[in-house]
Design a protein around this motif. Structure first.
Motif, short mmCIF file in Angstrom:
data_model
loop_
_atom_site.label_atom_id
_atom_site.label_comp_id
_atom_site.label_asym_id
_atom_site.label_seq_id
_atom_site.Cartn_x
_atom_site.Cartn_y
_atom_site.Cartn_z
N TRP A 153 0.86 -1.18 0.00
CA TRP A 153 0.00 0.00 0.00
C TRP A 153 0.89 1.22 0.00
N MET A 154 0.65 2.12 -0.93
CA MET A 154 1.56 3.26 -1.05
C MET A 154 0.86 4.52 -1.53
N ASP A 155 1.57 5.60 -1.43
CA ASP A 155 1.15 6.90 -1.97
C ASP A 155 -0.17 7.41 -1.41
N LEU A 156 -0.51 7.00 -0.20
CA LEU A 156 -1.74 7.49 0.43
C LEU A 156 -1.58 8.96 0.76
N VAL A 157 -2.50 9.77 0.27
CA VAL A 157 -2.48 11.20 0.58
C VAL A 157 -3.91 11.73 0.58
N ILE A 158 -4.19 12.56 1.57
CA ILE A 158 -5.45 13.29 1.65
C ILE A 158 -5.11 14.76 1.57
N ASP A 159 -5.80 15.51 0.75
CA ASP A 159 -5.59 16.95 0.65
C ASP A 159 -5.65 17.56 2.05
N ASN A 216 6.12 6.72 6.71
CA ASN A 216 6.95 7.66 7.44
C ASN A 216 6.34 7.81 8.84
N LYS A 217 7.00 8.59 9.72
CA LYS A 217 6.52 8.71 11.10
C LYS A 217 5.09 9.25 11.17
N PHE A 218 4.78 10.24 10.34
CA PHE A 218 3.44 10.82 10.32
C PHE A 218 2.41 9.76 9.93
N ALA A 219 2.68 9.04 8.84
CA ALA A 219 1.75 8.02 8.37
C ALA A 219 1.64 6.86 9.37
N ALA A 220 2.76 6.49 9.99
CA ALA A 220 2.74 5.39 10.97
C ALA A 220 1.82 5.72 12.13
N ILE A 241 -0.81 7.60 12.07
CA ILE A 241 -2.19 7.48 11.58
C ILE A 241 -2.58 6.01 11.46
N HIS A 242 -1.68 5.20 10.91
CA HIS A 242 -1.97 3.77 10.77
C HIS A 242 -2.22 3.12 12.14
N LYS A 243 -1.46 3.52 13.14
CA LYS A 243 -1.68 2.98 14.48
C LYS A 243 -3.06 3.33 15.00
N ARG A 244 -3.49 4.56 14.79
CA ARG A 244 -4.83 4.97 15.22
C ARG A 244 -5.92 4.17 14.53
N HIS A 245 -5.62 3.73 13.30
CA HIS A 245 -6.59 2.94 12.54
C HIS A 245 -6.42 1.45 12.80
N LYS A 246 -5.62 1.11 13.80
CA LYS A 246 -5.44 -0.29 14.26
C LYS A 246 -4.69 -1.18 13.26
#
Length: 156
Positions: A78-84, A112-116, A118-123
Motif C-alpha cells: 500500500w503506497m502513496d496514500l495522501v489526503i488533501d 513515514n513517522k506521520f503516516a505510521a 495514523i496507521h496505528k490509530r486505525h489499528k
C-alpha cells in the motif's frame, strides 16, 4: 455532500493529474501520470477519493506474493496514500482503510513517522523494530554521503 471512492479509471484524468501535481513533487506526480498504471498493475489498483466531484485523496497498491513461514501468500504493497490537507480530519482515510482491508490478508508498506501514527490509530500493525538500510541509486544526492568526512567519507 457526496463522497465516492473510485478506481483511477473512473476519475477524470485531468482532475486526477491536477490533484497529484498539488500533492506530490513535480518528479513524482509526472512519474505517476506517465507510469502509474504500469507501476501498480492497472487502474484497478489506483484509487481516488472524490468529494462533490473534486479529488481529495489518492492511494495505490502493488499486488504481490511473498514467502512467509514456508508458504506463498498474497499481499499488497500500500503506497502513496495522501489526503488533501484541506480535507484531513474528516474521516476520509477510513474509506481507504476499509477498501484496503478487503484486498488481501497481508498489507505491506514503509510509512513515514506521520503516516505510521495514523496507521496505528486505525489499528494497523506497525512495526518499529526493523532496521533501515539505504542503497541509493544516486548516493551523492544524500546529504549524509556529501557531508561524510575521514575514512567514512572516502568509503562513501
Amino acid at each position: 455532500m457526496s463522497v465516492a471512492l473510485l478506481t483511477a479509471s473512473d476519475v477524470d484524468p485531468g482532475k486526477l493529474d491536477s490533484f497529484l501535481s498539488r500533492m506530490y513533487s513535480p518528479a513524482k506526480s509526472l512519474f505517476l501520470r506517465q507510469y502509474g498504471d504500469w507501476w501498480h498493475g492497472g487502474t484497478r489498483n489506483r484509487w481516488a477519493l472524490l468529494d462533490d466531484g473534486n479529488v481529495v485523496g489518492y492511494c495505490a497498491i502493488i499486488p504481490s506474493r511473498i514467502y512467509l513461514q514456508g508458504k506463498s501468500v498474497n499481499a499488497i504493497w500500500w503506497m502513496d496514500l495522501v489526503i488533501d490537507p484541506a480535507f484531513r480530519g474528516k474521516g476520509y482515510q477510513t474509506l481507504f482503510d476499509r477498501e484496503m482491508r478487503k484486498l488481501a490478508d497481508l498489507k505491506l508498506g514503509f510509512p513515514n513517522k506521520f503516516a505510521a501514527s495514523i496507521h496505528k490509530r486505525h489499528k494497523w500493525g506497525v512495526r518499529e523494530d526493523l532496521r533501515v538500510r539505504v542503497l541509493p541509486l544516486q548516493p551523492l544526492h544524500m546529504r549524509a554521503v556529501r557531508n561524510a568526512k575521514g575514512w567514512k567519507g572516502i568509503i562513501l
